[in-house]
Design an enzyme around this catalytic site. Structure first.
Site, PDB file in Angstrom:
ATOM      1  N   CYS A  51       0.882  -1.028   0.024  1.00  0.00           N
ATOM      2  CA  CYS A  51      -0.198  -0.257  -0.343  1.00  0.00           C
ATOM      3  C   CYS A  51       0.745   1.501   0.076  1.00  0.00           C
ATOM      4  O   CYS A  51       0.284   2.300   0.011  1.00  0.00           O
ATOM      5  CB  CYS A  51      -1.036  -0.007   1.736  1.00  0.00           C
ATOM      6  SG  CYS A  51      -1.760  -1.257   0.969  1.00  0.00           S
ATOM      7  N   HIS A  78      -3.298   6.381   2.775  1.00  0.00           N
ATOM      8  CA  HIS A  78      -3.665   5.582   1.604  1.00  0.00           C
ATOM      9  C   HIS A  78      -5.096   5.219   2.159  1.00  0.00           C
ATOM     10  O   HIS A  78      -5.457   5.111   3.625  1.00  0.00           O
ATOM     11  CB  HIS A  78      -2.839   4.445   2.737  1.00  0.00           C
ATOM     12  CG  HIS A  78      -3.401   2.367   2.034  1.00  0.00           C
ATOM     13  ND1 HIS A  78      -4.100   2.771   0.619  1.00  0.00           N
ATOM     14  CD2 HIS A  78      -3.457   1.647   2.773  1.00  0.00           C
ATOM     15  CE1 HIS A  78      -4.199   1.353   1.322  1.00  0.00           C
ATOM     16  NE2 HIS A  78      -3.511   0.772   1.942  1.00  0.00           N
ATOM     17  N   ASN A 128     -10.293  -0.341  -0.136  1.00  0.00           N
ATOM     18  CA  ASN A 128      -9.243  -0.257   0.095  1.00  0.00           C
ATOM     19  C   ASN A 128      -8.403  -1.602  -0.947  1.00  0.00           C
ATOM     20  O   ASN A 128      -8.347  -2.309  -1.483  1.00  0.00           O
ATOM     21  CB  ASN A 128      -8.329  -1.669   0.941  1.00  0.00           C
ATOM     22  CG  ASN A 128      -6.610  -1.510   1.285  1.00  0.00           C
ATOM     23  OD1 ASN A 128      -5.770  -1.104   0.336  1.00  0.00           O
ATOM     24  ND2 ASN A 128      -6.214  -1.932   2.148  1.00  0.00           N
TER      25      ASN A 128
END
Length: 320
Positions: free
Chosen positions: A112, A245, A275
């Site tokens: 990420c 993120h 996500n």
């Protein structure tokens, strides 16, 4: 001395929307359970497009918006943990498809944090004076990495891609950087492969699916990552907006308090995408340019920060 700037942004997501209620029909979960813990309400899931397809769509958009020909590109970098296959790289597939015959291309695997690491790398390439233009893309098809019977992970992730065109500039646009790794910890693992050869014992049976220690990642984000961001902000000054993120709405809420910054400065879209790992920051950036919260060429400052498996974490302060 050469500098680098973000001159264009773009994003793309598959058309298929999967809501929390949709997931409740195939696993033991509910909209209330997912939303209260993560803030996620829906995500995009690819039906037949692979990671390179999503990344290529973004690349074409960036070329069209800029008016550049693909031959003018010097490099293509793609951040991903869900490549089409081990080789060729997603970046090489994009480079070949769009016809960027003069560009070199490679992937960056930093979970990420991948887009931030890739953007920092690209900025150094241009700052060296050897290169003038390149694409930096974050792209993921995480749906193919999930165990869809495991609600601890399957409800969290989605598919998508976003990216930027980075070009040479006469002015400095990158004002702060902090890149970090702690390989002694994992937190997030995906795509384990068995060691198979005529000489191996054949007993290893690794888990091929995405695995995440959610509590460990949460604690890591709100403690270690927030401390890193706070130090960068204290050194370089508070930016206009924070683009972190998009893992969990509670992480953003807690980090705003830890850093002592107004929550209104933290942009969010995980409600609609879930996500998307390396794609989350460039998607968020592109969406907020599209809705005019952010304006390229306005001299607004933004802090981009990724954190995840590795463990990896990294932040950049950029003037757009």
């Amino acid at each position: 001395m050469a500098f680098a700037k973000i001159s264009q942004v773009a994003h793309y997501a598959p058309a298929q929307v999967v809501t929390d209620d949709d997931l409740s029909k195939i696993m033991d979960t509910s909209d209330e359970w997912i939303r209260s813990r993560t803030g996620i309400q829906e995500r995009r899931i690819s039906l037949n497009e692979n990671t390179s397809d999503l990344a290529t769509n973004v690349a074409y958009q960036l070329l069209e918006k800029s008016g550049l020909s693909p031959e003018e590109l010097d490099f293509v970098l793609v951040a991903t943990i869900s490549p089409d296959n081990s080789m060729p790289s997603v970046a090489a597939r994009v480079q070949g498809t769009i016809g960027a015959v003069n560009a070199f291309a490679f992937d960056i695997t930093a979970a990420c944090s991948g887009f931030v690491f890739a953007l920092a790398t690209a900025e150094k390439l241009i700052k060296s004076g050897a290169y003038k233009k390149g694409l930096v893309i974050g792209a993921e098809v995480l749906s193919k990495t999930l165990d869809w019977s495991d609600r601890a992970t399957a409800v969290l992730f989605g598919d998508g891609a976003g990216g930027v065109l980075l070009e040479e500039s006469e002015e400095e646009h990158f004002f702060g950087e902090s890149l970090n790794t702690d390989g002694s910890k994992g937190g997030l693992e995906s795509g384990a492969s068995a060691v198979i050869s005529p000489y191996s014992d054949g007993t290893e049976q690794p888990n091929p699916y995405m695995q995440m220690d959610g509590k460990a990642i949460f604690d890591f984000a709100v403690k270690t990552v927030s401390k890193s961001i706070k130090a960068l902000v204290e050194e370089k000054g508070e930016p206009d907006y924070f683009l972190l993120h998009q893992a969990n709405i509670r992480i953003l809420d807690t980090m705003a308090k830890k850093i002592d910054v107004s929550r209104d400065k933290f942009l969010a879209n995980m409600m609609s995408y879930g996500n998307t790992s390396a794609a989350s920051i460039p998607i968020l950036l592109s969406e907020n340019v599209a809705n005019e919260t952010l304006k390229l060429g306005s001299d607004q400052t933004i802090l981009l920060s990724g954190f995840g498996g590795g463990l990896t974490w990294g932040s950049l302060i950029v003037k757009i």
